[in-house]
Design a protein around this motif. Sequence first.
Motif, PDB file in Angstrom:
ATOM      1  N   CYS A 110       0.849  -1.191   0.000  1.00 63.08           N
ATOM      2  CA  CYS A 110       0.000   0.000   0.000  1.00 63.08           C
ATOM      3  C   CYS A 110       0.884   1.240   0.000  1.00 63.08           C
ATOM      4  O   CYS A 110       1.965   1.241   0.585  1.00 63.08           O
ATOM      5  CB  CYS A 110      -0.882   0.027   1.248  1.00 63.08           C
ATOM      6  SG  CYS A 110      -1.924  -1.426   1.427  1.00 63.08           S
ATOM      7  N   GLY A 111       0.388   2.272  -0.628  1.00 56.70           N
ATOM      8  CA  GLY A 111       1.117   3.530  -0.627  1.00 56.70           C
ATOM      9  C   GLY A 111       0.966   4.222   0.718  1.00 56.70           C
ATOM     10  O   GLY A 111       0.078   3.900   1.501  1.00 56.70           O
ATOM     11  N   PRO A 112       1.811   5.181   1.000  1.00 54.78           N
ATOM     12  CA  PRO A 112       1.706   5.904   2.271  1.00 54.78           C
ATOM     13  C   PRO A 112       0.467   6.800   2.280  1.00 54.78           C
ATOM     14  O   PRO A 112      -0.028   7.216   1.235  1.00 54.78           O
ATOM     15  CB  PRO A 112       2.985   6.742   2.299  1.00 54.78           C
ATOM     16  CG  PRO A 112       3.352   6.916   0.862  1.00 54.78           C
ATOM     17  CD  PRO A 112       2.891   5.659   0.163  1.00 54.78           C
ATOM     18  N   LEU A 113      -0.038   7.057   3.472  1.00 56.97           N
ATOM     19  CA  LEU A 113      -1.163   7.980   3.608  1.00 56.97           C
ATOM     20  C   LEU A 113      -0.699   9.380   3.250  1.00 56.97           C
ATOM     21  O   LEU A 113       0.422   9.767   3.562  1.00 56.97           O
ATOM     22  CB  LEU A 113      -1.695   7.950   5.043  1.00 56.97           C
ATOM     23  CG  LEU A 113      -2.288   6.627   5.507  1.00 56.97           C
ATOM     24  CD1 LEU A 113      -2.660   6.700   6.983  1.00 56.97           C
ATOM     25  CD2 LEU A 113      -3.495   6.247   4.672  1.00 56.97           C
ATOM     26  N   THR A 114      -1.558  10.136   2.605  1.00 57.21           N
ATOM     27  CA  THR A 114      -1.187  11.482   2.181  1.00 57.21           C
ATOM     28  C   THR A 114      -1.829  12.576   3.022  1.00 57.21           C
ATOM     29  O   THR A 114      -1.598  13.751   2.787  1.00 57.21           O
ATOM     30  CB  THR A 114      -1.581  11.701   0.711  1.00 57.21           C
ATOM     31  OG1 THR A 114      -2.988  11.526   0.578  1.00 57.21           O
ATOM     32  CG2 THR A 114      -0.838  10.734  -0.199  1.00 57.21           C
ATOM     33  N   ARG A 115      -2.658  12.178   3.994  1.00 66.12           N
ATOM     34  CA  ARG A 115      -3.283  13.144   4.891  1.00 66.12           C
ATOM     35  C   ARG A 115      -3.711  12.416   6.152  1.00 66.12           C
ATOM     36  O   ARG A 115      -3.700  11.202   6.218  1.00 66.12           O
ATOM     37  CB  ARG A 115      -4.477  13.829   4.241  1.00 66.12           C
ATOM     38  CG  ARG A 115      -5.578  12.877   3.850  1.00 66.12           C
ATOM     39  CD  ARG A 115      -6.688  13.577   3.081  1.00 66.12           C
ATOM     40  NE  ARG A 115      -7.588  12.579   2.538  1.00 66.12           N
ATOM     41  CZ  ARG A 115      -8.873  12.589   2.690  1.00 66.12           C
ATOM     42  NH1 ARG A 115      -9.457  13.557   3.338  1.00 66.12           N
ATOM     43  NH2 ARG A 115      -9.626  11.652   2.173  1.00 66.12           N
ATOM     44  N   GLU A 116      -4.118  13.178   7.144  1.00 63.25           N
ATOM     45  CA  GLU A 116      -4.598  12.599   8.392  1.00 63.25           C
ATOM     46  C   GLU A 116      -5.903  11.854   8.132  1.00 63.25           C
ATOM     47  O   GLU A 116      -6.683  12.231   7.259  1.00 63.25           O
ATOM     48  CB  GLU A 116      -4.841  13.696   9.432  1.00 63.25           C
ATOM     49  CG  GLU A 116      -3.583  14.359   9.941  1.00 63.25           C
ATOM     50  CD  GLU A 116      -2.699  13.415  10.718  1.00 63.25           C
ATOM     51  OE1 GLU A 116      -3.217  12.630  11.534  1.00 63.25           O
ATOM     52  OE2 GLU A 116      -1.471  13.441  10.487  1.00 63.25           O
ATOM     53  N   THR A 117      -6.125  10.820   8.895  1.00 59.84           N
ATOM     54  CA  THR A 117      -7.378  10.080   8.793  1.00 59.84           C
ATOM     55  C   THR A 117      -8.310  10.505   9.925  1.00 59.84           C
ATOM     56  O   THR A 117      -7.882  11.158  10.878  1.00 59.84           O
ATOM     57  CB  THR A 117      -7.136   8.560   8.870  1.00 59.84           C
ATOM     58  OG1 THR A 117      -6.556   8.252  10.133  1.00 59.84           O
ATOM     59  CG2 THR A 117      -6.226   8.095   7.736  1.00 59.84           C
ATOM     60  N   ILE A 118      -9.539  10.114   9.820  1.00 62.61           N
ATOM     61  CA  ILE A 118     -10.523  10.462  10.837  1.00 62.61           C
ATOM     62  C   ILE A 118     -10.230   9.663  12.116  1.00 62.61           C
ATOM     63  O   ILE A 118      -9.905   8.479  12.048  1.00 62.61           O
ATOM     64  CB  ILE A 118     -11.959  10.205  10.295  1.00 62.61           C
ATOM     65  CG1 ILE A 118     -13.008  10.781  11.223  1.00 62.61           C
ATOM     66  CG2 ILE A 118     -12.189   8.747  10.017  1.00 62.61           C
ATOM     67  CD1 ILE A 118     -14.403  10.788  10.609  1.00 62.61           C
ATOM     68  N   SER A 119     -10.325  10.325  13.241  1.00 63.14           N
ATOM     69  CA  SER A 119     -10.042   9.661  14.520  1.00 63.14           C
ATOM     70  C   SER A 119     -11.214   8.751  14.896  1.00 63.14           C
ATOM     71  O   SER A 119     -12.334   8.932  14.399  1.00 63.14           O
ATOM     72  CB  SER A 119      -9.839  10.705  15.619  1.00 63.14           C
ATOM     73  OG  SER A 119     -11.084  11.312  15.947  1.00 63.14           O
ATOM     74  N   PRO A 120     -10.991   7.796  15.776  1.00 67.05           N
ATOM     75  CA  PRO A 120     -12.096   6.934  16.205  1.00 67.05           C
ATOM     76  C   PRO A 120     -13.264   7.723  16.811  1.00 67.05           C
ATOM     77  O   PRO A 120     -14.424   7.433  16.529  1.00 67.05           O
ATOM     78  CB  PRO A 120     -11.446   6.008  17.241  1.00 67.05           C
ATOM     79  CG  PRO A 120     -10.013   5.936  16.830  1.00 67.05           C
ATOM     80  CD  PRO A 120      -9.699   7.325  16.316  1.00 67.05           C
ATOM     81  N   ALA A 121     -12.973   8.729  17.621  1.00 69.49           N
ATOM     82  CA  ALA A 121     -14.049   9.531  18.231  1.00 69.49           C
ATOM     83  C   ALA A 121     -14.820  10.309  17.168  1.00 69.49           C
ATOM     84  O   ALA A 121     -16.056  10.371  17.200  1.00 69.49           O
ATOM     85  CB  ALA A 121     -13.464  10.483  19.272  1.00 69.49           C
ATOM     86  N   ASP A 122     -14.089  10.907  16.223  1.00 70.13           N
ATOM     87  CA  ASP A 122     -14.755  11.646  15.146  1.00 70.13           C
ATOM     88  C   ASP A 122     -15.564  10.698  14.256  1.00 70.13           C
ATOM     89  O   ASP A 122     -16.623  11.066  13.761  1.00 70.13           O
ATOM     90  CB  ASP A 122     -13.744  12.420  14.309  1.00 70.13           C
ATOM     91  CG  ASP A 122     -13.186  13.629  15.037  1.00 70.13           C
ATOM     92  OD1 ASP A 122     -13.786  14.056  16.052  1.00 70.13           O
ATOM     93  OD2 ASP A 122     -12.142  14.146  14.601  1.00 70.13           O
ATOM     94  N   ALA A 123     -15.069   9.488  14.062  1.00 70.54           N
ATOM     95  CA  ALA A 123     -15.806   8.506  13.262  1.00 70.54           C
ATOM     96  C   ALA A 123     -17.124   8.157  13.928  1.00 70.54           C
ATOM     97  O   ALA A 123     -18.150   8.000  13.247  1.00 70.54           O
ATOM     98  CB  ALA A 123     -14.961   7.251  13.043  1.00 70.54           C
ATOM     99  N   GLU A 124     -17.141   8.047  15.253  1.00 78.17           N
ATOM    100  CA  GLU A 124     -18.386   7.771  15.989  1.00 78.17           C
ATOM    101  C   GLU A 124     -19.391   8.906  15.797  1.00 78.17           C
ATOM    102  O   GLU A 124     -20.565   8.672  15.516  1.00 78.17           O
ATOM    103  CB  GLU A 124     -18.099   7.575  17.480  1.00 78.17           C
ATOM    104  CG  GLU A 124     -17.406   6.284  17.811  1.00 78.17           C
ATOM    105  CD  GLU A 124     -18.302   5.069  17.631  1.00 78.17           C
ATOM    106  OE1 GLU A 124     -19.523   5.176  17.833  1.00 78.17           O
ATOM    107  OE2 GLU A 124     -17.761   4.015  17.270  1.00 78.17           O
TER     108      GLU A 124
END
Length: 110
Positions: free
Chosen positions: A10-24
């Motif tokens: 897999c390629g590297p992430l290019t930005r921050e991902t959504i946090s578990p709390a924000d995903a909820e």
Amino acid sequence: MGSAPDAACCGPLTRETISPADAETFARRLKALADPVRLRLVSIVAASEGHEACVCDLTEPVGLSQPTVSHHLKILTEAGFLSRSKRGTWAYYRLVPGSLEAVAAPLVSV
């Protein structure tokens, strides 16, 4: 036969991902919209003059009783898509500016 060079899975992430709390939080907001009646109600309010509609004008288009429509409107209000104001005996619902655009924000620009 020569072997292929090792490639990363897999390629590297290019930005921050959504946090578990924000995903909820995001999932709760999406769940509020993930109902055909609620989507229709938001659509009707958004298409109404001033992006506002009286609960009395929302029951007939969705074919449900006023208490059922009010229940759906309460869920949409608690999720931040609609605001509510009382005028006499009637409740009016207004689309919260930017609320529909904001629902996509965690996926497109975290």
